[in-house]
Design a protein around this motif. Sequence first.
Motif, PDB file in Angstrom:
ATOM      1  N   ALA A 155       0.833  -1.209   0.000  1.00 38.30           N
ATOM      2  CA  ALA A 155       0.000   0.000   0.000  1.00 38.30           C
ATOM      3  C   ALA A 155       0.868   1.259   0.000  1.00 38.30           C
ATOM      4  O   ALA A 155       0.536   2.254  -0.662  1.00 38.30           O
ATOM      5  N   TYR A 156       1.964   1.217   0.740  1.00 35.87           N
ATOM      6  CA  TYR A 156       2.894   2.352   0.779  1.00 35.87           C
ATOM      7  C   TYR A 156       3.478   2.591  -0.616  1.00 35.87           C
ATOM      8  O   TYR A 156       3.525   3.731  -1.103  1.00 35.87           O
ATOM      9  N   LYS A 157       3.902   1.538  -1.271  1.00 36.54           N
ATOM     10  CA  LYS A 157       4.510   1.639  -2.605  1.00 36.54           C
ATOM     11  C   LYS A 157       3.491   2.079  -3.644  1.00 36.54           C
ATOM     12  O   LYS A 157       3.787   2.917  -4.510  1.00 36.54           O
ATOM     13  N   ASN A 158       2.277   1.535  -3.564  1.00 33.60           N
ATOM     14  CA  ASN A 158       1.272   1.778  -4.601  1.00 33.60           C
ATOM     15  C   ASN A 158       0.696   3.182  -4.592  1.00 33.60           C
ATOM     16  O   ASN A 158       0.013   3.577  -5.545  1.00 33.60           O
ATOM     17  N   ALA A 159       0.978   3.962  -3.543  1.00 32.37           N
ATOM     18  CA  ALA A 159       0.528   5.353  -3.531  1.00 32.37           C
ATOM     19  C   ALA A 159       1.324   6.207  -4.515  1.00 32.37           C
ATOM     20  O   ALA A 159       0.924   7.340  -4.822  1.00 32.37           O
ATOM     21  N   ILE A 160       2.429   5.657  -5.011  1.00 34.47           N
ATOM     22  CA  ILE A 160       3.319   6.366  -5.936  1.00 34.47           C
ATOM     23  C   ILE A 160       3.276   5.676  -7.300  1.00 34.47           C
ATOM     24  O   ILE A 160       3.340   4.441  -7.370  1.00 34.47           O
ATOM     25  N   PRO A 161       3.201   6.429  -8.400  1.00 40.61           N
ATOM     26  CA  PRO A 161       3.213   5.811  -9.728  1.00 40.61           C
ATOM     27  C   PRO A 161       4.483   4.993  -9.948  1.00 40.61           C
ATOM     28  O   PRO A 161       5.565   5.342  -9.452  1.00 40.61           O
ATOM     29  N   ALA A 162       4.370   3.916 -10.690  1.00 34.81           N
ATOM     30  CA  ALA A 162       5.483   2.982 -10.890  1.00 34.81           C
ATOM     31  C   ALA A 162       6.745   3.670 -11.409  1.00 34.81           C
ATOM     32  O   ALA A 162       7.866   3.317 -11.017  1.00 34.81           O
ATOM     33  N   ALA A 163       6.588   4.661 -12.250  1.00 30.84           N
ATOM     34  CA  ALA A 163       7.737   5.335 -12.853  1.00 30.84           C
ATOM     35  C   ALA A 163       8.572   6.102 -11.830  1.00 30.84           C
ATOM     36  O   ALA A 163       9.744   6.413 -12.096  1.00 30.84           O
ATOM     37  N   GLU A 164       8.004   6.403 -10.652  1.00 26.50           N
ATOM     38  CA  GLU A 164       8.715   7.206  -9.649  1.00 26.50           C
ATOM     39  C   GLU A 164       9.153   6.388  -8.428  1.00 26.50           C
ATOM     40  O   GLU A 164       9.660   6.951  -7.462  1.00 26.50           O
ATOM     41  N   ARG A 165       8.995   5.091  -8.483  1.00 27.07           N
ATOM     42  CA  ARG A 165       9.267   4.271  -7.298  1.00 27.07           C
ATOM     43  C   ARG A 165      10.754   3.996  -7.060  1.00 27.07           C
ATOM     44  O   ARG A 165      11.120   3.400  -6.053  1.00 27.07           O
ATOM     45  N   GLY A 166      11.607   4.470  -7.945  1.00 28.18           N
ATOM     46  CA  GLY A 166      13.042   4.334  -7.726  1.00 28.18           C
ATOM     47  C   GLY A 166      13.544   5.191  -6.587  1.00 28.18           C
ATOM     48  O   GLY A 166      14.620   4.933  -6.038  1.00 28.18           O
ATOM     49  N   ASP A 167      12.783   6.218  -6.199  1.00 29.83           N
ATOM     50  CA  ASP A 167      13.107   7.072  -5.058  1.00 29.83           C
ATOM     51  C   ASP A 167      11.794   7.442  -4.379  1.00 29.83           C
ATOM     52  O   ASP A 167      11.213   8.501  -4.629  1.00 29.83           O
ATOM     53  N   LEU A 168      11.320   6.543  -3.542  1.00 28.17           N
ATOM     54  CA  LEU A 168      10.001   6.714  -2.945  1.00 28.17           C
ATOM     55  C   LEU A 168       9.936   7.924  -2.016  1.00 28.17           C
ATOM     56  O   LEU A 168       8.928   8.636  -1.989  1.00 28.17           O
TER      57      LEU A 168
END
Length: 316
Positions: A155-168
């Motif tokens: 849930a924490y990860k999915n709040a951010i679009p996949a393209a930006e998950r390299g630096d949450l």
Amino acid sequence: MTPVYPKFDVTQSGHLQVSAVHSIYWEECGTATGVPILYLHGGPGGGIDDSDRQYFDPAHYRSVLFDQRGSGKSTPHASLEENTTWHLLREHLHVDKWIVFGGSWGSTLALAYAESHPDRCLGLIVRGIFTLRREELLWYYQHGANMLFPDYFEAYKNAIPAAERGDLMQAYYKRLTNDDDEDEQLKCADAWSRWEVSTSKLIVDPAYIAKADDPEWALAFARIECHYFVNGGWMRDGQLVEDASKIKHLPITIIQGRYDVVCPAKTSWDLYQALGGSHNKNIDYQIIGDAGHSAHEKTIEQALMDAVEKFKSIKA
């Protein structure tokens, strides 16, 4: 074994204008002639709870607690302006020397204060050690803790679009500081805060997770934390461990949950070694074998109470 003290009244409280922007809420408890002890709450952004004052015997201690800038009852709420580690350490209370007590981010602030003003400290009681090193932040907010709590991390990860998950952290910061999109801001505040309260105890506690249901608390907690973390606390990486020699002469109790996922035990071990390890008889280092991060786990709470009781031998 010393239990927490029954609820007691605040002796005095108020708001102190510490800058043109910020007014901090403070409270004092116990006896005016007692040994001063300063309580530093976690987060940053968490604020104090009524139960926090119950660590300190009101017949012995003069305890001082306050909501750090932007937190709790301090104003303006969730403000990031003039809100850095060093702003928090400015002195406004007329106390010559005190014991400093803090856990998690409170341990960070306690170490920063003590290393800057060792002559103002009678000793430290610190728990769930966090020194704001980049490796600690990446472990919890990027990759590491997710291996133990993959379901809650989702849930924490999915709040951010996949393209930006390299630096949450950076992606969250962009959204938490975007006042033009309140819905996105509150969604990210909820996800960030819920990740932390979900992983703070050895046994996941739904009642503790419910803290994140309060959007006002979640916004201050997430926004201020993220602000500090992307800026590295305005310290050089590793500074608090490297400068530990400045306080090795002080009595220090370190209490660490063995299974602390938020602030893993390695950080407390690194601090302990920097203070001289087993060769330094001023240091009491305790790893609590059946606990995680939260001060509200019974064995952590008991260790804190025992430490505060032991520190009664210290004279102001």
